[in-house]
Design an enzyme around this catalytic site. Structure first.
Site, PDB file in Angstrom:
ATOM      1  CG  MET A 105      50.769  46.322  38.226  1.00  0.00           C
ATOM      2  SD  MET A 105      51.818  45.763  37.398  1.00  0.00           S
ATOM      3  CE  MET A 105      51.042  44.934  36.359  1.00  0.00           C
ATOM      4  CB  ILE A 163      45.052  39.548  35.891  1.00  0.00           C
ATOM      5  CG1 ILE A 163      44.785  38.904  36.709  1.00  0.00           C
ATOM      6  CG2 ILE A 163      43.153  39.866  34.916  1.00  0.00           C
ATOM      7  CD1 ILE A 163      43.278  38.690  38.062  1.00  0.00           C
ATOM      8  N   GLY A 193      49.220  48.237  31.599  1.00  0.00           N
ATOM      9  CA  GLY A 193      48.349  48.438  32.379  1.00  0.00           C
ATOM     10  C   GLY A 193      47.828  47.127  32.497  1.00  0.00           C
ATOM     11  CB  SER A 194      48.071  44.476  34.022  1.00  0.00           C
ATOM     12  OG  SER A 194      49.434  44.949  34.302  1.00  0.00           O
ATOM     13  NE  ARG A 195      42.462  42.201  39.930  1.00  0.00           N
ATOM     14  CZ  ARG A 195      41.384  41.552  40.017  1.00  0.00           C
ATOM     15  NH1 ARG A 195      41.124  42.567  39.358  1.00  0.00           N
ATOM     16  NH2 ARG A 195      41.422  40.574  39.631  1.00  0.00           N
TER      17      ARG A 195
END
Length: 236
Positions: A105, A163, A193-195
């Site tokens: 993301m 994450i 912002g991440s995953r």
């Protein structure tokens, strides 16, 4: 009979936002007012950032497919990795094989996360860690993360991992052990912002490809218990 969906201007200009966002939007607005008093151009810059903050926390409705045995994307973003791996050891799955699909993301994506399938949370583990770039493979083991094990309606087991990334500093997870979710229901978010990693049972062929754009709750990434062929494609 013709069916239509009402496309309102509000859907695009004034979307719903996640409760986590109001305090940030307020802080950005106050900072913008202070900057404007110091120097007008800074105030305009602050206004732009306040608008961006508002849209970052947007929480739009999604149309969830009503199909059996499906797994949908838990996050908006891009399919960044597909790999055959062992399960997360924090969830006691390290001896099992899974297909891991990673959705990255950016700061421009919707960051509300949704349950990938119908099922019950059987284990939840939070792990403090580092803040490496979420696109790196080592982020799955080194970064701050929230891990969830879920028993599916069919009796199988999958895992979902939030994450934190290079910019992200806050994982929000509302899921708890024993809680039941329907496919596409909201369970948390990650700020800035991440995953998201989804661990599918070994032998499950992904129905998405690298680089594909995901829509949380809507994009089908797999079908459980079915001998569906692996999807292949090319970027054009």
């Amino acid at each position: 009979m013709t069916k239509t969906y009402d496309i309102s201007w509000r859907r695009y200009l004034l979307p719903n936002i996640h409760n986590e966002g109001w305090k940030f939007v307020g802080a950005f607005a106050v900072a913008s007012a202070v900057l404007a008093m110091l120097w007008e151009p800074l105030g305009w810059l602050g206004l732009v950032l306040t608008i961006w903050c508002f849209y970052f926390f947007r929480d739009p409705e999604r149309v969830i497919p009503e199909l059996e045995n499906i797994v949908v994307s838990p996050a908006d973003g891009i399919v960044q990795m597909i790999a055959e791996v062992n399960g997360p050891e924090e969830l006691g799955m390290e001896k099992q094989k899974f297909t891991r699909i990673s959705v990255f993301m950016s700061v421009f994506n919707v960051h509300v996360n949704r349950a990938p399938t119908e099922g019950k949370i059987t284990k939840a583990v939070y792990v403090p860690g580092k803040f490496f770039n979420a696109t790196l493979d080592k982020a799955s083991k080194d970064n701050e993360r929230q891990l969830l094990a879920m028993k599916t309606k069919e009796g199988g087991e999958i895992a979902v991992v939030q994450i934190a990334g290079l910019v992200a500093r806050r994982i929000v997870c509302d899921a708890a052990v024993g809680q039941e979710y329907k496919t596409g229901e909201r369970f948390g978010m990650i700020r800035f912002g991440s995953r998201l990693d989804v661990y599918l049972p070994a032998g499950t062929n992904p129905q998405v490809i690298l680089g594909q754009t995901m829509v949380a709750g809507e994009t089908i990434i797999a079908r459980l218990g079915e001998n569906t062929p692996e999807v292949k494609g090319v970027a054009r």
